[in-house]
Design a protein around this motif. Sequence first.
Motif, PDB file in Angstrom:
ATOM      1  N   LEU A 156      -1.165  -1.511   2.751  1.00 34.08           N
ATOM      2  CA  LEU A 156      -2.379  -0.657   1.967  1.00 34.08           C
ATOM      3  C   LEU A 156      -3.217  -1.026   1.531  1.00 34.08           C
ATOM      4  O   LEU A 156      -4.130  -1.125   0.692  1.00 34.08           O
ATOM      5  CB  LEU A 156      -1.310  -1.100   0.139  1.00 34.08           C
ATOM      6  N   TRP A 157      -3.841  -1.933   2.930  1.00 33.24           N
ATOM      7  CA  TRP A 157      -5.118  -2.171   3.218  1.00 33.24           C
ATOM      8  C   TRP A 157      -6.476  -1.260   2.182  1.00 33.24           C
ATOM      9  O   TRP A 157      -7.143  -1.485   1.956  1.00 33.24           O
ATOM     10  CB  TRP A 157      -5.944  -2.173   4.438  1.00 33.24           C
ATOM     11  N   PHE A 158      -6.175   0.317   3.305  1.00 33.62           N
ATOM     12  CA  PHE A 158      -7.389   1.715   2.977  1.00 33.62           C
ATOM     13  C   PHE A 158      -6.451   1.289   1.422  1.00 33.62           C
ATOM     14  O   PHE A 158      -7.341   2.703   1.285  1.00 33.62           O
ATOM     15  CB  PHE A 158      -6.853   2.434   3.499  1.00 33.62           C
ATOM     16  N   ALA A 159      -5.548   1.148   0.237  1.00 26.82           N
ATOM     17  CA  ALA A 159      -5.764   1.841  -0.697  1.00 26.82           C
ATOM     18  C   ALA A 159      -6.500   1.260  -1.157  1.00 26.82           C
ATOM     19  O   ALA A 159      -6.827   0.626  -2.164  1.00 26.82           O
ATOM     20  CB  ALA A 159      -3.870   1.518  -1.049  1.00 26.82           C
ATOM     21  N   PRO A 160      -6.983   2.228  -3.040  1.00 26.98           N
ATOM     22  CA  PRO A 160      -7.644   1.640  -4.190  1.00 26.98           C
ATOM     23  C   PRO A 160      -7.676   0.571  -4.475  1.00 26.98           C
ATOM     24  O   PRO A 160      -7.648  -0.600  -4.815  1.00 26.98           O
ATOM     25  CB  PRO A 160      -7.649   3.097  -4.419  1.00 26.98           C
ATOM     26  N   GLU A 161      -6.153   0.320  -4.894  1.00 24.79           N
ATOM     27  CA  GLU A 161      -5.189  -1.173  -5.857  1.00 24.79           C
ATOM     28  C   GLU A 161      -5.408  -2.008  -4.621  1.00 24.79           C
ATOM     29  O   GLU A 161      -6.290  -2.907  -5.282  1.00 24.79           O
ATOM     30  CB  GLU A 161      -3.859  -1.042  -5.420  1.00 24.79           C
ATOM     31  N   ARG A 162      -5.732  -1.909  -4.166  1.00 24.35           N
ATOM     32  CA  ARG A 162      -6.593  -3.027  -2.609  1.00 24.35           C
ATOM     33  C   ARG A 162      -7.690  -3.211  -2.472  1.00 24.35           C
ATOM     34  O   ARG A 162      -8.487  -4.887  -3.149  1.00 24.35           O
ATOM     35  CB  ARG A 162      -5.764  -3.317  -1.338  1.00 24.35           C
ATOM     36  N   GLN A 163      -8.297  -1.988  -2.666  1.00 27.10           N
ATOM     37  CA  GLN A 163      -9.561  -2.566  -2.906  1.00 27.10           C
ATOM     38  C   GLN A 163     -10.555  -3.069  -4.188  1.00 27.10           C
ATOM     39  O   GLN A 163     -11.202  -3.234  -4.453  1.00 27.10           O
ATOM     40  CB  GLN A 163      -9.969  -1.065  -2.296  1.00 27.10           C
ATOM     41  N   MET A 164      -9.641  -2.780  -5.530  1.00 23.37           N
ATOM     42  CA  MET A 164      -9.957  -3.070  -6.826  1.00 23.37           C
ATOM     43  C   MET A 164     -10.406  -4.445  -6.869  1.00 23.37           C
ATOM     44  O   MET A 164     -10.666  -5.076  -6.975  1.00 23.37           O
ATOM     45  CB  MET A 164      -9.202  -2.374  -7.761  1.00 23.37           C
ATOM     46  N   LEU A 165      -8.655  -4.370  -6.420  1.00 18.37           N
ATOM     47  CA  LEU A 165      -8.523  -5.941  -6.057  1.00 18.37           C
ATOM     48  C   LEU A 165      -9.494  -7.298  -4.638  1.00 18.37           C
ATOM     49  O   LEU A 165     -10.466  -8.294  -5.512  1.00 18.37           O
ATOM     50  CB  LEU A 165      -6.839  -6.502  -5.707  1.00 18.37           C
ATOM     51  N   GLN A 166     -10.030  -6.399  -4.316  1.00 17.31           N
ATOM     52  CA  GLN A 166     -10.218  -7.278  -3.720  1.00 17.31           C
ATOM     53  C   GLN A 166     -11.949  -7.261  -3.846  1.00 17.31           C
ATOM     54  O   GLN A 166     -13.306  -8.346  -3.664  1.00 17.31           O
ATOM     55  CB  GLN A 166     -10.564  -6.183  -1.675  1.00 17.31           C
TER      56      GLN A 166
END
Length: 395
Positions: free
Chosen positions: A315-325
């Motif tokens: 899920l690297w490109f998923a919004p949840e990973r991006q939010m955590l980043q």
Amino acid sequence: MKRIVLAFSGGLDTSVALVWLRETYQCPVTAFIADVGQNEDLEAIGRRAEQLGADGVHILDLREEFARDYVFPMHRADARYEGQYLLGSPIARPLIAAAQIRVAEEVGADAVAHGCTGKGNCQARFELAYAALRPDIKIIVPWREWDLGGRTDLLAYADKRGIELDFSSGERPYSIDANLLHTCYEGEVLEDPAVAPPAGLRQRVRDIADTPEEPEILRIGFERGDPVTVNDDRLAPAELLYVLGEIGSRHGIGRLDMVENRINGIKTRTVSEAPAGTLLWHAHRAVQTLVLDPEVSALKEELAPRYARYVYNGLWFAPERQMLQAAIDFSQQDVTGEVTLELHRGNVQVLGRTSPNSRYDTSYATFEADNVFDQRDSSGWLRVNMVRFRLGRST
């Protein structure tokens, strides 16, 4: 299909897949080879693809992008899957998939393919990345279409089609994945979790018996959560990973043998070597202890396992990973400093850490008399915190 771009590694699975795709879909197949620091002769792998009938070969050097835009952001999070695995394979897959999509657009392909099996993790990592970046592109997965049931069937197919396979050891192939960050091994005798890895299987990290008798002192400098120097030498991201990998390997650091839970619930045994990642994990955590607000530090500890699952699950490109980043990167704004490590016989010891943004104050931390903290203040604070234990209790 007008054209298919296959992520090609030159191993058994993708060699068979290239021939099978050409026979099955009767269209040109372009081989895409990603250089993520696997230390292989990629030109030779490209020639192999041409010999197997590839209509074109694209080799992309992704090492700098891999280190800077994938490995470093993940290490800011201190991510370890199931508390152990440093995610060497999962973090490379979204980059490879993204580069494969770029090649597909360049050559006008309307389909992409990979050689991952139908019961492994990497199929999800490739395909979720494809979907996030190009939801309209067709995805072909030979393992989910052909009637070849396992590696024995693939070997028979290769023999029948005259596909030459180079097993220099004379043994059947293990599944091996390598990049700048790690090397991992699966399959064959490793499928029995009670059996120790065969001698000589692991080539990246020295056996403890072959490591230097004397310890080595290593300094790693960080800026805003990212490593930038090794022993005062400022290095580009990919070179820094390479240098740390060489140092860690020399001292037997970074070996792991674990049984992990795959995305689909199947348990699998993985043997891995991640010398650079292991050193980074210890060093980064050491420098950030000086800097982070206590509540931010506690929250980050809670987020790290979730972040690791997102990476592991593709899920690297998923919004949840991006939010955590975004949250992780906010915590790293002041994580600048240097850590001193001692490396010896497979062990990593933190000797010291410094930071210009350190919150550590000896005038507060000292056991000697001070003039900044009135110890009597703790009485009221503790009495307030005791209220909940007294309520509802009979005296």
